[in-house]
Design an enzyme around this catalytic site. Structure first.
Site, short mmCIF file in Angstrom:
data_model
loop_
_atom_site.label_atom_id
_atom_site.label_comp_id
_atom_site.label_asym_id
_atom_site.label_seq_id
_atom_site.Cartn_x
_atom_site.Cartn_y
_atom_site.Cartn_z
N ASP A 168 41.43 102.02 -37.65
CA ASP A 168 42.77 102.20 -38.17
C ASP A 168 42.67 102.15 -39.83
O ASP A 168 41.60 100.96 -40.09
CB ASP A 168 44.44 101.76 -38.38
CG ASP A 168 44.29 100.04 -38.04
OD1 ASP A 168 43.63 99.84 -38.67
OD2 ASP A 168 45.42 100.05 -37.12
N GLY A 183 44.59 100.59 -41.91
CA GLY A 183 45.91 98.75 -42.38
C GLY A 183 47.34 99.64 -43.61
O GLY A 183 47.45 98.91 -43.38
N CYS A 212 41.49 98.87 -9.39
CA CYS A 212 41.16 98.00 -10.44
C CYS A 212 40.70 96.46 -9.25
O CYS A 212 40.97 96.43 -8.56
CB CYS A 212 42.32 98.08 -11.58
SG CYS A 212 44.22 96.52 -11.08
N ASP A 227 46.33 106.07 -29.26
CA ASP A 227 46.30 104.43 -28.71
C ASP A 227 47.45 103.41 -28.81
O ASP A 227 48.47 104.10 -29.64
CB ASP A 227 45.09 103.56 -30.43
CG ASP A 227 46.07 103.30 -31.06
OD1 ASP A 227 46.80 102.49 -31.73
OD2 ASP A 227 46.22 104.29 -32.24
N HIS A 230 44.39 95.26 -14.67
CA HIS A 230 45.16 96.68 -14.44
C HIS A 230 45.98 97.18 -15.44
O HIS A 230 45.75 98.42 -15.03
CB HIS A 230 46.40 96.02 -12.88
CG HIS A 230 47.16 97.45 -12.90
ND1 HIS A 230 46.93 97.61 -11.95
CD2 HIS A 230 48.27 97.26 -13.47
CE1 HIS A 230 47.87 98.56 -11.05
NE2 HIS A 230 49.42 98.52 -12.30
N ASP A 237 46.89 105.40 -46.11
CA ASP A 237 47.69 106.68 -46.13
C ASP A 237 48.94 105.55 -46.13
O ASP A 237 49.25 104.22 -45.45
CB ASP A 237 48.24 107.79 -45.44
CG ASP A 237 48.42 107.01 -43.56
OD1 ASP A 237 47.84 105.76 -43.08
OD2 ASP A 237 49.35 107.53 -42.47
N GLY A 293 53.92 108.32 -38.22
CA GLY A 293 54.55 108.47 -38.22
C GLY A 293 55.72 108.58 -37.91
O GLY A 293 56.73 109.33 -37.40
#
Length: 378
Positions: free
Chosen positions: A91, A93, A306, A266, A335, A145, A216
């Protein structure tokens, strides 16, 4: 090298694709674990890869403050520093600066703020963000941005979006000036206002980027507004470029994003919630520190493959949590990350098999919930 995106299939609004990088291929829709300081908290890169992750997110702002660009360059780049062999998105910042609140001052040039680590006065702008991300060796660089806060008036959101567009052009210009061989994504802003999102999309596509993020959102607005903005915005984005919903979210948010045409996600939720003992399972969420799990010898999720579910009981995880054992946080994180990757894998398979709508119905039925409606009424 610049990423190559191939849209392989669509089904009921969902997109099945592939991102090809020099460092590997990412199947989409994809979830990116967050490695803020060059680590997914508590995990080795090998453990993260074993959960099914193919791409990570790094944090430009925090890595700039610690360890800094010079340390990064000593190692080569962020991949070498943290020993992650796959692609990395960083990203810009902008969101972290937004999160500083009253301690920062935003001007046309950039953002003045105090270093939260040592209190020094520092400055970040589009050009600096591009330079840091080049030093990080980011496979996907995000433009600098301003994340429009919620709530914001139409005028406030308009002013913020227009400045972000100007910063987008500066980011593009400096990225090209550096001859960065990797990929640059634009970020659509405009708050909860559809007309402002239209202007942002138009401006960004005229500049031209390798992919487009919807920013946003997930900043406090009602879920209905997030869905409405996605439904309005995504159809306007170039079909042949990847679409990234930033900072989202719960497993059901990933499903809802895919329903509206998103390719990449993410969020810190699976790792943060793991450390707090909130574990995602097929039926919803287990709070492992609750007393009822003290004598439960079954695994967290009988459907999960897992390491944690194959080897440990809820009773043991409850014990580790009550004792504040580091191993508990690690097993919980393994997990939760695997659960998120399983959701994404199941989504991809359902699109491949032309049964995405059936997957969505089954996903919500397992949690005892109705499928949220699509469209303006959602």
């Amino acid at each position: 090298m610049k990423l190559k995106y191939e849209l392989k299939k669509t089904n009921s609004g969902a997109r099945r694709g592939q991102l090809q990088f020099e460092r590997g291929t990412v199947e989409t829709p994809a979830f990116m674990p967050v490695g803020t300081y060059g680590t997914v908290k508590g995990m080795t890169p090998e453990e993260v890869k074993d959960t099914g992750a193919e791409i990570l997110l790094g944090n430009t702002f925090h890595l700039w403050l610690r360890p800094g660009q010079e340390i990064m360059k000593l190692h080569g780049d962020l991949h070498d520093f943290m020993n992650w062999k796959g692609p990395i998105l960083t990203d810009s910042g902008g969101f972290q600066v937004f999160s500083l609140g009253a301690t920062r001052k935003i001007t046309e040039e950039g953002v003045h703020f105090r270093n939260p680590v040592n209190g020094d006065k520092i400055f970040m702008d589009a050009e600096k963000s591009m330079e840091i991300q080049k030093d990080l060796g980011s496979d996907i660089v995000m433009i600098f941005d301003e994340c429009t806060p919620y709530p914001a008036t139409h005028k406030e959101a308009k002013d913020s979006m227009e400045m972000s567009l100007r910063w987008a052009q500066r980011s593009r210009d400096h990225f090209d000036k550096q001859e960065n061989p990797n990929s640059l994504f634009g970020i659509v802003q405009g708050g909860v206002y559809e007309d402002l999102r239209d202007v942002s999309v138009k401006g960004l596509t005229e500049i031209g980027f390798d992919g487009y993020a919807v920013g946003g959102l997930a900043v406090g607005e009602p879920k209905e507004d997030m869905h409405r903005i996605l439904e309005h915005t995504c159809p306007q984005l170039p079909e042949d470029k990847p679409r990234y919903l930033m900072g989202v979210g719960k497993p059901e948010d990933l499903v809802e994003g895919v329903r509206r045409g998103i390719d990449m996600f993410d969020c810190v939720m699976p790792t943060r919630n793991a450390r707090n003992g909130h574990l995602f399972v097929t039926e919803g969420v287990i709070k492992i520190r609750n007393a009822k799990h003290k004598t439960d010898t079954t695994p967290l999720d009988s459907d999960c493959d897992c390491y944690t579910c194959k080897n440990y009981s809820k009773s043991y995880l409850h014990h580790l949590d009550r004792c504040n054992e580091i191993l508990g946080a690690r097993l919980n994180t393994i997990h939760n990350l695997r659960f998120y990757q399983r959701v994404m894998s199941d989504i991809r398979q359902s699109i491949d098999e032309d049964r995405f709508e059936e997957f969505v119905a089954e996903f919500y039925a397992r949690m005892g919930r109705e499928v949220p409606p699509l469209g303006k009424e959602s």
